[in-house]
Design a protein around this motif. Structure first.
Motif, mmCIF file in Angstrom:
data_model
loop_
_atom_site.group_PDB
_atom_site.id
_atom_site.type_symbol
_atom_site.label_atom_id
_atom_site.label_comp_id
_atom_site.label_asym_id
_atom_site.label_seq_id
_atom_site.Cartn_x
_atom_site.Cartn_y
_atom_site.Cartn_z
ATOM 1 N N GLY A 76 53.322 42.790 39.546
ATOM 2 C CA GLY A 76 52.831 42.458 38.208
ATOM 3 C C GLY A 76 52.752 43.683 37.335
ATOM 4 O O GLY A 76 53.096 44.800 37.760
ATOM 5 N N PRO A 77 52.299 43.540 36.088
ATOM 6 C CA PRO A 77 52.126 44.698 35.203
ATOM 7 C C PRO A 77 51.189 45.723 35.833
ATOM 8 O O PRO A 77 50.181 45.355 36.455
ATOM 9 C CB PRO A 77 51.515 44.076 33.944
ATOM 10 N N GLU A 78 51.500 46.979 35.650
ATOM 11 C CA GLU A 78 50.695 48.023 36.283
ATOM 12 C C GLU A 78 49.240 47.960 35.847
ATOM 13 O O GLU A 78 48.329 48.207 36.650
ATOM 14 C CB GLU A 78 51.289 49.395 35.971
ATOM 15 N N ALA A 79 49.002 47.596 34.583
ATOM 16 C CA ALA A 79 47.625 47.519 34.098
ATOM 17 C C ALA A 79 46.834 46.457 34.862
ATOM 18 O O ALA A 79 45.651 46.645 35.174
ATOM 19 C CB ALA A 79 47.614 47.218 32.600
ATOM 20 N N CYS A 80 47.484 45.341 35.184
ATOM 21 C CA CYS A 80 46.805 44.285 35.943
ATOM 22 C C CYS A 80 46.530 44.730 37.375
ATOM 23 O O CYS A 80 45.475 44.425 37.945
ATOM 24 C CB CYS A 80 47.654 43.012 35.939
ATOM 25 N N LEU A 81 47.481 45.458 37.961
ATOM 26 C CA LEU A 81 47.276 45.973 39.311
ATOM 27 C C LEU A 81 46.131 46.979 39.334
ATOM 28 O O LEU A 81 45.331 47.007 40.277
ATOM 29 C CB LEU A 81 48.562 46.615 39.827
ATOM 30 N N GLU A 82 46.036 47.803 38.293
ATOM 31 C CA GLU A 82 44.934 48.766 38.220
ATOM 32 C C GLU A 82 43.597 48.047 38.056
ATOM 33 O O GLU A 82 42.586 48.448 38.638
ATOM 34 C CB GLU A 82 45.175 49.732 37.055
ATOM 35 N N GLN A 83 43.587 46.962 37.274
ATOM 36 C CA GLN A 83 42.362 46.188 37.116
ATOM 37 C C GLN A 83 41.936 45.571 38.445
ATOM 38 O O GLN A 83 40.757 45.559 38.792
ATOM 39 C CB GLN A 83 42.559 45.097 36.068
ATOM 40 N N ALA A 84 42.923 45.059 39.184
ATOM 41 C CA ALA A 84 42.620 44.500 40.499
ATOM 42 C C ALA A 84 42.061 45.572 41.427
ATOM 43 O O ALA A 84 41.116 45.314 42.192
ATOM 44 C CB ALA A 84 43.880 43.882 41.103
#
Length: 361
Positions: A301-309
């Motif tokens: 997924g988008p890196e920002a979403c992975l960082e949020q996870a």
């Protein structure tokens, strides 16, 4: 006086009588196994073992997912290298991992058990204790199944799960949702299960295994499905994932095939269990790429979403995700390319386990 067969069983058991499943019959066996797994903490279960079918009320706003696996002695497991209790745990855990890879919560399990008549009752009970332990750990109730006589041991496990509640479109993780530009991440170190299996296949060898070796064996016999991680991915907006059952290359390849994309992975970023490197230096990379049965998740997924996870997981005391590559577009699709530190593609020997595959000369 005891009959010859009963006396033989008594003497064979070292002074205790050995009861075989054939001595109880199907319904006697079901009664004994039911006693091990009967307790359920799920208030939505209406009734389970004892009727023609189990029944439950789904949670409002959720969708139901279901997965099933067939495990055959000599193909999927070897009772010379696994205990009956560990077999029960793993047989259920790998199905729970499939539910986790959909971003869902496991709820109910149905178990089909095929056994030869001469198998010991205590072995069947140990198997179900493994099922019960894993079910209790992940809040999955065992609500039914079937028992039959068979020339070999086989297990058929079905797990039903539920998505997180939603008033809009169901929030699920799917293999078909990867997009060019997405990042590829994994939830933890790879290769431990394959290394653990290799250690078991070596036999007792050493009188006392070192702690790292025992940890590798534990990772093979008692995998930990990433249920919490799957839920965190969904909450963070990730919509694409798969669990590592056949191997990183094969399973990421499944995502690429279903999403009509390719993936480029940096070898140096792939997390390999340090104990695997220490014990199997020359094979560590192959174990991580193709060994399988690690049951970590691959998230795309988008890196920002992975960082949020990752932030959410850290708050829950779980390790952060590890980004290992990128999704790319191409006229061709379904390819996973591994690149070394110089950016050069690696030539790989095998992708992962596949049933019915024919060896090529």
């Amino acid at each position: 006086a005891a009959g010859p067969a009963r006396l033989y069983n008594f003497m064979k058991g070292g002074g205790r009588e050995l009861v075989r499943v054939g001595d109880l019959g199907e319904f006697g066996l079901i009664k004994r196994l039911d006693a091990i797994v009967r307790e359920s903490s799920n208030p939505r279960l209406l009734f389970g073992i004892g009727d023609d079918a189990a029944a439950w009320e789904p949670e409002p706003g959720t969708v139901t997912v279901a997965t099933t696996d067939c495990l055959i002695e000599g193909v999927h497991f070897d009772l010379a290298t696994t205990s009956w209790t560990d077999l029960g745990w793993k047989a259920l855990a790998e199905n729970l991992s499939d539910v986790a890879a959909m971003g869902c919560r496991p709820r109910y399990a149905l178990i089909g058990l095929a056994l030869p008549n001469d198998r010991l009752l205590e072995d069947a009970e140990a198997l179900y204790r493994g099922f019960a332990q894993c079910g209790a750990e992940y809040n999955c109730s065992i609500v039914g199944g079937d028992t039959v006589a068979s020339p070999i041991v086989s297990l058929h496990v079905t797990v039903v799960g539920e998505s997180l509640p939603s008033v809009d479109e169901p929030r699920l993780l799917k293999r078909s949702s990867a997009q060019p530009g997405d990042s590829v991440a994994v939830t933890g170190p790879l290769g431990g299960s394959a290394a653990g299996l290799r250690l078991l296949q070596r036999g007792p060898g050493r009188e006392a295994r070192r702690a790292p070796d025992e940890a590798l064996i534990e990772s093979h016999l008692r995998p930990r499905p990433r249920v919490i991680v799957g839920l965190a991915l969904v909450e963070a907006g990730i919509r694409c994932a798969i669990d590592v059952s056949d191997g990183l290359l094969a399973d990421l390849g499944h995502i690429c095939e279903r999403s009509y994309v390719n993936a480029e992975i940096d070898l140096a970023r792939i997390p390999i269990d340090p104990a695997v490197v220490a014990e199997f230096r020359s094979e560590a990379t192959d174990f991580a790429l193709s060994g399988g049965e690690d049951y970590e998740l691959i998230a795309v997924g988008p890196e920002a979403c992975l960082e949020q996870a990752s932030t959410t997981l850290s708050e829950l005391g779980e390790p952060a995700l590890i980004i290992i590559g990128t999704i790319v577009s191409s006229d061709d699709h379904g390819t996973v390319q591994i690149r070394n530190a110089d950016g050069q593609p690696l030539k790989l020997g095998r992708a992962g386990y596949e049933h019915f595959a024919i060896a090529k000369p």
